[in-house]
Design a protein around this motif. Structure first.
Motif, mmCIF file in Angstrom:
data_model
loop_
_atom_site.group_PDB
_atom_site.id
_atom_site.type_symbol
_atom_site.label_atom_id
_atom_site.label_comp_id
_atom_site.label_asym_id
_atom_site.label_seq_id
_atom_site.Cartn_x
_atom_site.Cartn_y
_atom_site.Cartn_z
ATOM 1 N N GLY A 40 1.063 -0.793 -0.040
ATOM 2 C CA GLY A 40 -0.054 0.107 -0.234
ATOM 3 C C GLY A 40 1.292 1.216 -0.017
ATOM 4 N N PHE A 41 0.784 2.316 -0.430
ATOM 5 C CA PHE A 41 1.308 3.302 -0.987
ATOM 6 C C PHE A 41 0.540 4.482 -0.503
ATOM 7 C CE2 PHE A 41 2.749 0.634 -4.296
ATOM 8 C CZ PHE A 41 3.954 0.919 -3.982
ATOM 9 N N ASP A 42 0.996 5.355 0.282
ATOM 10 C CA ASP A 42 0.414 6.751 0.876
ATOM 11 C C ASP A 42 1.437 7.703 1.725
ATOM 12 O OD1 ASP A 42 -2.849 6.640 1.554
ATOM 13 O OD2 ASP A 42 -1.317 8.001 2.620
ATOM 14 N N LEU A 43 0.768 8.851 0.991
ATOM 15 C CA LEU A 43 1.269 10.363 1.132
ATOM 16 C C LEU A 43 1.827 10.350 3.039
ATOM 17 C CD1 LEU A 43 0.679 12.730 -1.582
ATOM 18 C CD2 LEU A 43 2.831 10.914 -1.365
ATOM 19 N N ASP A 44 0.899 10.363 3.642
ATOM 20 C CA ASP A 44 0.879 10.120 4.866
ATOM 21 C C ASP A 44 1.601 9.205 5.897
ATOM 22 O OD1 ASP A 44 -0.475 10.439 7.301
ATOM 23 O OD2 ASP A 44 -2.547 10.445 7.086
ATOM 24 N N PRO A 45 2.068 9.752 6.394
ATOM 25 C CA PRO A 45 2.974 8.250 7.219
ATOM 26 C C PRO A 45 2.383 8.223 8.022
ATOM 27 C CG PRO A 45 4.086 11.101 7.330
ATOM 28 C CD PRO A 45 2.884 11.176 6.308
ATOM 29 N N ALA A 46 1.556 8.864 8.446
ATOM 30 C CA ALA A 46 0.859 8.341 10.008
ATOM 31 C C ALA A 46 0.158 6.916 9.501
ATOM 32 C CB ALA A 46 0.055 9.475 10.676
ATOM 33 N N LYS A 47 -0.887 6.897 8.063
ATOM 34 C CA LYS A 47 -1.417 5.709 7.997
ATOM 35 C C LYS A 47 -0.633 4.627 7.816
ATOM 36 C CE LYS A 47 -5.204 8.129 5.251
ATOM 37 N NZ LYS A 47 -6.022 8.526 4.261
ATOM 38 N N VAL A 48 0.594 4.702 7.265
ATOM 39 C CA VAL A 48 1.703 3.964 7.281
ATOM 40 C C VAL A 48 1.955 3.209 8.287
ATOM 41 C CG1 VAL A 48 3.846 3.386 6.492
ATOM 42 C CG2 VAL A 48 2.680 4.665 5.314
ATOM 43 N N GLN A 49 2.423 4.260 9.504
ATOM 44 C CA GLN A 49 2.499 3.708 10.631
ATOM 45 C C GLN A 49 1.213 2.968 11.142
ATOM 46 O OE1 GLN A 49 3.476 7.191 12.919
ATOM 47 N NE2 GLN A 49 5.240 7.903 10.919
ATOM 48 N N ALA A 50 0.134 3.425 10.627
ATOM 49 C CA ALA A 50 -0.310 2.533 12.237
ATOM 50 C C ALA A 50 -0.845 1.767 11.249
ATOM 51 C CB ALA A 50 -2.471 3.667 11.488
ATOM 52 N N ILE A 51 -0.822 1.067 9.879
ATOM 53 C CA ILE A 51 -0.711 -0.350 9.464
ATOM 54 C C ILE A 51 0.367 -1.128 9.577
ATOM 55 C CG2 ILE A 51 -0.302 -1.315 7.306
ATOM 56 C CD1 ILE A 51 -2.216 1.543 6.019
#
Length: 440
Positions: A40-51
């Motif tokens: 999964g790619f996203d610009l929001d690091p908070a989403k990436v960290q949550a995942i």
């Protein structure tokens, strides 16, 4: 392209999903659960960290799904777009908002396509899922991707498959909702059908990307026009002293030729308030005027002002002005029982009340504070869902029918309720004593 088809068939293809929001996250999880390796790619690091922690930031998606997919080793998220090159299929799930003059804003699609073009390699499949006007995929996205030097159809494949997410729905899921797929050529269609067919119950191939793009627009134009119809009838019947809700319930007893739609405080969500205008804009480019779309938009967008007028009317009948009145709006979400406030009419209702001089407050158990959005920044904290908190206000506006608001005890000491969702009808039926209710 035979290698791509073989990888899809044996589930060794790596699937990249750009955008890990309300569309991209469930899609990524679905492919991981089907046995694919997913990035999964996203610009929001908070989403990436949550995942990475196995957490879900979307309420109707259980954290156990995220943690299970991550623990399996088949799902990970990143902000590093250089890893797109390792993906065999890349699915684009980015926003398509409207500009200030209701013109389409495809900038997210364009910027994403440029990021893909930098890493595009031979044999990849790219699928756009973001809602847009006909021709976006086979002209704009194709053109940007071919700036890589690779030729579409011969060296990479391209298709469109509209997302059909309905957050919080219980009877259909990402897996069970039929998936419409249209490629720029037969091979692209075949590859996209194979990919989605490996994870979803039913795939519906169509002849082109433009048909697939148009199908999504038709779905949402249909809903927008019919909601506008009942919103307009609501105003007309109210002037006649007729309850629109009772009329709809009577009409829906006909077993054919009628489909019920319900009025409300205005349109919300990521689709219906926006998507129809993509088609009306494109129609104007061809010298045509999409009158149904424009008229429906006009009716639906004036509903928040109609709700505020009803608040004013209800207060006036009690000998009180709106200016200085304490008004509590129930619900920020655009529909019941979800934590999705995109394009919610509640924001405009709150702002219109505030501009009229009311002391505004809101209550929504899904939003402890009002989030900052592209259009709104109210900086309010949610009022508790208690009879005591509700009773401290001169008027309540039910904008979203959360289950938490369906308790008659909450309204025992409330002087006035402006009900846009017919919520209180079931709570105080049969002559049960309740607050003064104004339907809006």
């Amino acid at each position: 392209m035979q290698e791509l088809f073989e990888k899809i068939a044996n589930r060794t293809a790596r699937v990249g999903v750009i955008g890990q929001g309300y569309v991209g996250l469930p899609l990524a999880l679905l492919f991981a659960e089907a046995g694919f390796r997913v990035t999964g790619f996203d610009l929001d690091p908070a989403k990436v960290q949550a995942i990475a922690r196995g957490e879900s930031y979307i309420k109707h998606i259980g954290p156990e799904r995220v943690s299970g997919a991550v623990a399996s080793g088949r799902y990970e998220a990143t902000t590093d777009f250089s890893r797109l090159r390792a993906c065999d299929a890349v699915l684009i799930c980015v926003p398509t908002p409207l500009g200030t003059h209701r013109e389409p804003d495809n900038s997210y699609i364009h910027s994403t396509a440029r990021e893909i073009a930098k890493r595009l390699r031979y044999g990849q499949l790219v699928v756009l899922e973001s809602t847009t006007y006909p021709g976006t995929t086979d002209t704009e996205v194709k053109g940007i991707l071919e700036e890589s030097g690779l030729q579409c159809s011969k060296e990479f494949l391209l298709a469109f498959s509209p997302e059909r997410e309905d957050p919080g729905r219980k009877d259909f899921s990402t897996k069970s909702i039929p998936k419409v797929v249209g490629g720029v050529d037969p091979t692209s269609t075949e590859a996209a059908v194979a990919l989605y067919g490996a994870a979803m119950d039913r795939v519906v191939p169509v002849s082109s990307t433009r048909v697939a793009e148009s199908a999504k627009l038709l779905e949402n134009v249909f809903r927008s026009v019919n909601i506008a119809l009942v919103n307009e009838l609501k105003v007309i019947f109210d002037r006649m002293g007729i309850d629109i809700w009772e009329v709809i319930e009577a009409a829906r007893t006909k077993p054919f030729g009628f489909m019920p739609f319900y009025p409300g405080p205005g349109l919300g969500g990521h689709c219906i308030p926006l998507d129809p205008f993509y088609l009306s804009w494109k129609a104007a480019e061809h010298g045509l005027w999409a009158r149904f779309i424009e008229m429906a938009g006009e009716i639906n967008t004036r509903m928040p002002a109609y709700v505020v007028a009803k608040v004013t009317q209800g207060l006036n009948e009690r000998g009180q002005a709106l200016k200085g009145a304490r008004v509590l709006v129930l619900g920020l979400s655009y529909k019941a029982n979800i934590d999705d406030d995109r394009e919610s009419p509640s924001y405009e209702i709150l702002e219109l009340l505030q501009e009229a001089g009311a002391q505004i407050a809101y209550c929504d158990p899904f939003f402890p504070r009002t989030p900052r959005t592209r259009k709104h920044d109210l900086e309010l904290e949610s009022v508790p869902v208690t009879p005591e908190a509700f009773a401290r206000h001169d008027a309540l506006v039910i904008s979203t029918a959360h289950d938490q608001f369906k308790d008659a005890a909450l309204y025992r000491d409330v002087p006035l309720v402006v009900d846009t969702r017919n919520t209180l009808a079931a709570l105080f039926h049969g002559g049960a004593k309740g607050p003064r209710v104004v339907k809006a």
